[in-house]
Design an enzyme around this catalytic site. Structure first.
Site, short mmCIF file in Angstrom:
data_model
loop_
_atom_site.label_atom_id
_atom_site.label_comp_id
_atom_site.label_asym_id
_atom_site.label_seq_id
_atom_site.Cartn_x
_atom_site.Cartn_y
_atom_site.Cartn_z
N ASP A 224 5.86 -4.75 1.29
CA ASP A 224 5.12 -5.95 0.88
C ASP A 224 5.75 -6.55 -0.37
O ASP A 224 5.59 -7.73 -0.65
CB ASP A 224 3.66 -5.64 0.49
N ASP B 29 -8.82 -5.01 2.76
CA ASP B 29 -7.80 -5.02 3.80
C ASP B 29 -8.25 -6.08 4.82
O ASP B 29 -8.62 -5.77 5.94
CB ASP B 29 -7.66 -3.64 4.44
N HIS C 94 2.13 -1.82 0.22
CA HIS C 94 3.15 -1.08 0.96
C HIS C 94 4.48 -1.42 0.29
O HIS C 94 4.65 -2.54 -0.22
CB HIS C 94 3.30 -1.55 2.40
N ASP D 21 -11.42 0.84 2.88
CA ASP D 21 -10.78 -0.44 3.18
C ASP D 21 -11.87 -1.38 3.65
O ASP D 21 -12.46 -1.21 4.73
CB ASP D 21 -9.67 -0.28 4.22
C1 XUL Z 1 -3.75 -1.36 9.48
C2 XUL Z 1 -4.21 -1.01 8.13
C3 XUL Z 1 -3.14 -0.83 7.10
C4 XUL Z 1 -3.41 0.26 6.13
C5 XUL Z 1 -2.26 0.55 5.22
O1 XUL Z 1 -4.76 -1.46 10.42
O2 XUL Z 1 -5.38 -0.91 7.87
O3 XUL Z 1 -2.98 -2.05 6.45
O4 XUL Z 1 -4.53 -0.01 5.37
O5 XUL Z 1 -1.10 0.84 5.86
CO CO Z 2 -6.42 -0.50 6.13
#
Ligand code: XUL
Ligand code: CO
Length: 439
Positions: A104, A339, A101, A296
């Site tokens: 970040d 993630d 992001h 993710d």
């Molecule tokens: C939040 C999440 C985020 C997204 C990116 O639950 O998964 O980190 O992956 O904004």
């Molecule tokens: Co995510």
């Protein structure tokens, strides 16, 4: 630049018999599975936010992990230290991608121009590191949920000024993604939803989100972004209800607003289970709609029921994930972004490595077992047989759309009552899965 993770060398594959906690036991990057090396099936990525920023704090307590990497948090020196730490970490693990992001990467300044200047500076540094190491960017995104200005959402905010600020962040994050050669751009609508319908114009908010996404596509394409846009569905948390509830809802939204040519989905395991589905369910829904963009990679804890973002551990889950991914022909632009964050009591730097090793090994096992399930063939054969009544006769006519309600009714009258449709044999199929997994 000195070594930050002292005493931890590059992580090697040592095979299933090894007891070395700092070695891969299953992830053997060049091992060919169904015609492709493991690392091509699973382009793993490091999430900048969890790995380099999150310090283990929760609602009840402050950080447990030192993520200063020798610098004072909140400074540009710290931003650079995180880059150094991140690249050393990825290199040692053989992780080839990262995701980020905007916020970040640098401490957010009071005004946008200064934040953007800092982002330019840090991405210059990241670009140098990328050249030196060959590490690449999987995807970028804008954080439009942490700052209080986004309390009512970004694209869905009731404030036009906040909408403009979000637009500016998306524009910059797209520019950075292009600068770093990112393969995807993600919209996770963390606060794109509502707390109460009493104060919310749902239709208006959804139209505005679509407008923001449309402008992002137009701008992204105009500056040379050739990758995919992805929505990351999540049903709730932080908001009570989020518009991108799950894969099916997000696909409907994309089609309704004509965004389905540019967008696919980034499916997160913990988000799927929060929506009351399995990880496999949302992958399947995405895949059959040609919308499976990226993954993710994490897991929740069903006993807790919130977004705990744990490192993947459950081999059944990763097996079923890779089963869907293999059946979909792999991910074209996407990858497997961890993630995921270490648990609060796992606060050492070594824990960070062990967490990624767990995740990568769990996915490697998943890939191997999914390939074995497909090669075994019993499950595919069963599913084919289960629908075989549509291969000929009246079933074939239904499948081809060559019949009518009247013809079917006449057929049914003639037939009397149909036989029961054949056992689903779930228990047999589950045993087949266990057999493939454990012999
Ligand atoms: C939040 C999440 C985020 C997204 C990116 O639950 O998964 O980190 O992956 O904004
Ligand atoms: Co995510």
């Amino acid at each position: 630049m000195s070594e930050l993770f002292k005493g931890i060398g590059s992580i090697k594959y040592e095979g299933a018999g090894s007891k070395n906690p700092l070695a891969f036991h299953h992830y053997n990057k060049d091992q060919v599975v169904l015609g492709k090396p493991m690392k091509e099936w699973m382009p793993f990525a490091m999430a900048w936010w969890h790995n380099l920023c999150a310090g283990g704090s929760d609602m009840f307590g402050r950080n447990t992990t030192d993520k200063g990497f020798g610098a004072e948090p909140g400074t540009m020196e710290h931003a650079r230290a995180k880059v150094d730490a991140g690249f050393e970490f990825m290199q040692k693990l053989g992780i080839e991608y990262f995701c980020f992001h905007d916020v970040d990467l640098v401490p957010e300044a009071d005004d946008l121009k200064e934040t953007n200047r800092r982002l330019d500076e840090i991405t210059d540094y990241i670009s140098v590191k990328m050249k030196e190491t060959g590490i690449k960017c999987l995807w970028g995104t804008a954080n439009m949920f942490s700052n209080p200005r986004f309390m009512n959402g970004a694209g869905s905010s009731n404030s036009a000024d906040v909408f403009c600020f979000a637009a500016a962040q998306v524009k910059k994050a797209l520019e950075l993604t292009v600068k770093l050669g990112g393969r995807g751009y993600v919209f996770w609508g963390g606060r794109e939803g509502y707390e109460t319908l009493l104060n919310t114009d749902v239709k208006f908010e959804q139209e505005n989100i679509a407008k923001l996404m449309k402008m992002a596509v137009e701008y992204g394409r105009s500056i040379g972004f050739t990758g995919e846009f992805w929505i990351e569905p999540k049903p709730k948390e932080p908001m009570k209800h989020q518009y991108d509830f799950d894969a099916a809802t997000s696909i409907g939204f994309l089609r309704q607003y004509g965004l389905d040519k540019d967008f696919k989905l980034n499916i997160e395991a913990n988000h799927a289970t929060l929506a009351g589905h399995s990880f496999q369910h949302d992958l399947r829904i995405a895949a059959i709609n040609d919308m499976l963009g990226s993954v993710d990679a994490n897991t929740g804890d069903l006993l807790l029921g919130w977004d705990t973002d744990e490192f993947p551990f459950n081999v059944y889950d990763t097996t079923m994930c890779m089963y869907e991914v293999i059946k979909a022909g792999g991910l074209k632009y996407g990858g497997f972004n961890f993630d995921s964050k270490t648990r609060r009591p796992s606060y050492t730097h070594q824990d960070m490595f062990e967490a990624f090793i767990l995740g990568m090994d769990t996915f490697a096992l998943g890939l191997l077992k999914a390939a074995a399930m497909i090669e075994d063939g019993r499950i595919d054969a069963f599913v084919k047989e289960r629908y075989s009544s549509y291969e000929s006769g009246i079933g074939e006519k239904i499948r081809k759309g060559e019949t009518s309600l009247a013809e079917l009714a006449a057929y049914a009258e003639e037939m009397g009552a149909p036989q029961l449709p054949g056992s689903g044999r779930q228990e047999y199929l589950e045993r087949v899965v266990n057999e493939v997994l454990f012999g």
